[in-house]
Design an enzyme around this catalytic site. Structure first.
Site, short mmCIF file in Angstrom:
data_model
loop_
_atom_site.label_atom_id
_atom_site.label_comp_id
_atom_site.label_asym_id
_atom_site.label_seq_id
_atom_site.Cartn_x
_atom_site.Cartn_y
_atom_site.Cartn_z
N ALA A 39 20.46 -8.89 0.26
CA ALA A 39 21.06 -10.22 0.33
C ALA A 39 20.86 -11.00 -0.97
O ALA A 39 21.53 -12.01 -1.19
CB ALA A 39 20.45 -11.01 1.49
N LEU A 40 19.95 -10.50 -1.83
CA LEU A 40 19.63 -11.21 -3.07
C LEU A 40 20.20 -10.53 -4.32
O LEU A 40 20.44 -11.20 -5.33
CB LEU A 40 18.11 -11.34 -3.23
CG LEU A 40 17.39 -12.21 -2.18
CD1 LEU A 40 15.89 -12.09 -2.35
CD2 LEU A 40 17.83 -13.66 -2.30
N GLU A 97 24.13 -18.88 -3.72
CA GLU A 97 23.62 -18.90 -5.09
C GLU A 97 24.42 -19.92 -5.90
O GLU A 97 25.39 -19.58 -6.58
CB GLU A 97 23.73 -17.52 -5.75
CG GLU A 97 22.86 -16.45 -5.11
CD GLU A 97 22.89 -15.12 -5.87
OE1 GLU A 97 23.58 -15.05 -6.92
OE2 GLU A 97 22.25 -14.16 -5.42
N HIS A 146 27.72 -9.00 -12.36
CA HIS A 146 27.12 -9.13 -13.69
C HIS A 146 27.52 -7.97 -14.60
O HIS A 146 27.61 -8.13 -15.82
CB HIS A 146 25.59 -9.19 -13.58
CG HIS A 146 25.07 -10.53 -13.15
ND1 HIS A 146 25.01 -11.61 -13.99
CD2 HIS A 146 24.62 -10.96 -11.95
CE1 HIS A 146 24.53 -12.65 -13.34
NE2 HIS A 146 24.28 -12.29 -12.09
N TYR A 206 11.05 -7.77 -1.65
CA TYR A 206 11.49 -8.41 -0.41
C TYR A 206 11.86 -7.45 0.71
O TYR A 206 12.14 -7.90 1.83
CB TYR A 206 12.70 -9.30 -0.70
CG TYR A 206 12.40 -10.40 -1.71
CD1 TYR A 206 11.71 -11.54 -1.34
CD2 TYR A 206 12.84 -10.29 -3.03
CE1 TYR A 206 11.45 -12.55 -2.27
CE2 TYR A 206 12.58 -11.29 -3.95
CZ TYR A 206 11.88 -12.42 -3.56
OH TYR A 206 11.62 -13.40 -4.47
N HIS A 250 25.18 -19.06 -9.55
CA HIS A 250 25.95 -17.86 -9.91
C HIS A 250 27.42 -18.25 -10.07
O HIS A 250 28.15 -18.44 -9.08
CB HIS A 250 25.80 -16.79 -8.83
CG HIS A 250 26.52 -15.51 -9.14
ND1 HIS A 250 25.88 -14.36 -9.55
CD2 HIS A 250 27.83 -15.19 -9.09
CE1 HIS A 250 26.74 -13.39 -9.74
NE2 HIS A 250 27.96 -13.87 -9.47
N SER A 296 27.70 -4.88 -8.87
CA SER A 296 27.32 -6.21 -9.33
C SER A 296 28.39 -6.84 -10.21
O SER A 296 28.93 -6.21 -11.12
CB SER A 296 26.02 -6.12 -10.13
OG SER A 296 25.69 -7.36 -10.73
#
Length: 319
Positions: A216-217, A282, A226, A209, A285, A224
């Site tokens: 932005a993704l 999201e 995650h 991208y 998320h 993160s």
């Protein structure tokens, strides 16, 4: 009356009478002046004569009622520091995160103390705690952090990975409640990612991208959620599991947005908050913060963790 001896001339007044008359008028004027001075409060100054020294001030005694009034004492009250309480210190040393929040007096009190800066014992950068805040301005410390405990949710898609053990248990409860509510079960699609895994994920987004949209993704490695094991990308499994991109439009997605807080989860990146979080919406998320904090988050109408803890917006990386 005319003088009979001189009919055409007026009688002259006796000089002594004239003197008495002048003195009487002068005394009357002086008395009127003194009374006027008393009325406007200037009597204490005394008359002013040109060419003479300024008159001395006349000391006026204060009424007894005025002198007996107590003096005003001003005191500055320092902000309360919950960290000084023995219960908080004990919970931090040996209790879980929920116990610490309870020692503060609950999620709302915990949030208020942290946001006000009156809880120095609470480190929002500690990746081992439910309340850790990770964003583009707040990298993990250490950058390659990894949780010490893991758990596998009951439902997950291939390659989803694990979560921190308490977050995995909470996701099982969330999925069971969603199924009981008639919206289908919820499965983990992506959980914990190591620093090295995030390198690959982030690089793939940038390659696909471009830099701006990729940022932005996906988060840079070390930035993160995650990597904390507290973030779960989820999918709806009503009649077969869908994709994360479709989750927001499902009944399960709507149910989670409304009820996820009861199981310790918030939707971390919501519509309209990209200038604060730095990420596109999201709805899939979910971020585990524990039930007490998620409850305070929901009840207070908060929409970002930055707002919840009084932190600055983090729309872009600092370096």
């Amino acid at each position: 009356m005319a003088d009979p001896r001189h009919p055409t001339r007026a009688r002259r007044l006796d000089p002594r009478v004239t003197f008495r008359l002048y003195v009487t008028i002068g005394l009357a004027v002086a008395l009127i002046g003194a009374l006027w001075a008393l009325a406007d409060g200037s009597a204490g100054a005394g008359p002013v004569v040109r060419g003479t020294a300024e008159p001395k001030a006349v000391a006026v005694a204060m009424p007894q009622a005025a002198t007996s009034l107590p003096s005003v004492q001003l005191h500055a009250t320092a902000a309360s520091n919950p960290c000084a309480q023995a219960s908080v210190q004990q919970a931090l040393a040996s209790g879980g995160d929920d116990a610490v929040v309870a020692a503060f007096g609950g999620g709302a009190a915990f949030r208020a103390a942290v946001a006000a800066g009156s809880a120095p014992c609470i480190d929002l950068s500690d990746p081992n705690r439910d309340w850790v805040v990770v964003n583009k301005a707040r990298p993990l410390n250490p950058l390659a952090f990894a949780p010490t405990s893991f758990g596998d949710p009951a439902l997950s898609v291939d390659g989803a990975g694990s979560l921190r053990s308490d977050a995995a248990h909470a996701l099982d409860q969330l999925s069971a409640a969603a199924d009981a509510a008639g919206v289908g079960t919820i499965a983990l699609a992506s959980g914990y990612r190591s620093y090295d895994t995030q390198v690959q994920t982030y690089s793939g987004q940038i390659a696909t991208y471009g830099q701006a949209q990729g940022d932005a993704l996906s988060a840079r490695p070390g930035h993160s959620e995650h990597q904390t094991g507290l973030a779960a990308d989820v999918v709806s499994c009503a009649g077969g599991c869908g994709s994360i991109d479709s989750f927001g439009g499902t009944a399960a997605g709507a149910w989670v947005a409304e009820n996820g807080w009861q199981y310790g989860f918030i939707v971390r990146y919501v519509a309209g908050q990209t200038p604060v979080t730095g990420y596109d919406p999201e709805p899939w998320h979910l971020r585990y913060v524990g039930v007490p904090l998620a409850t305070a988050y929901h009840d207070g109408g908060f929409v970002t963790l930055e707002q919840f803890f009084g932190l600055a917006a983090a729309p872009a990386y600092l370096g």
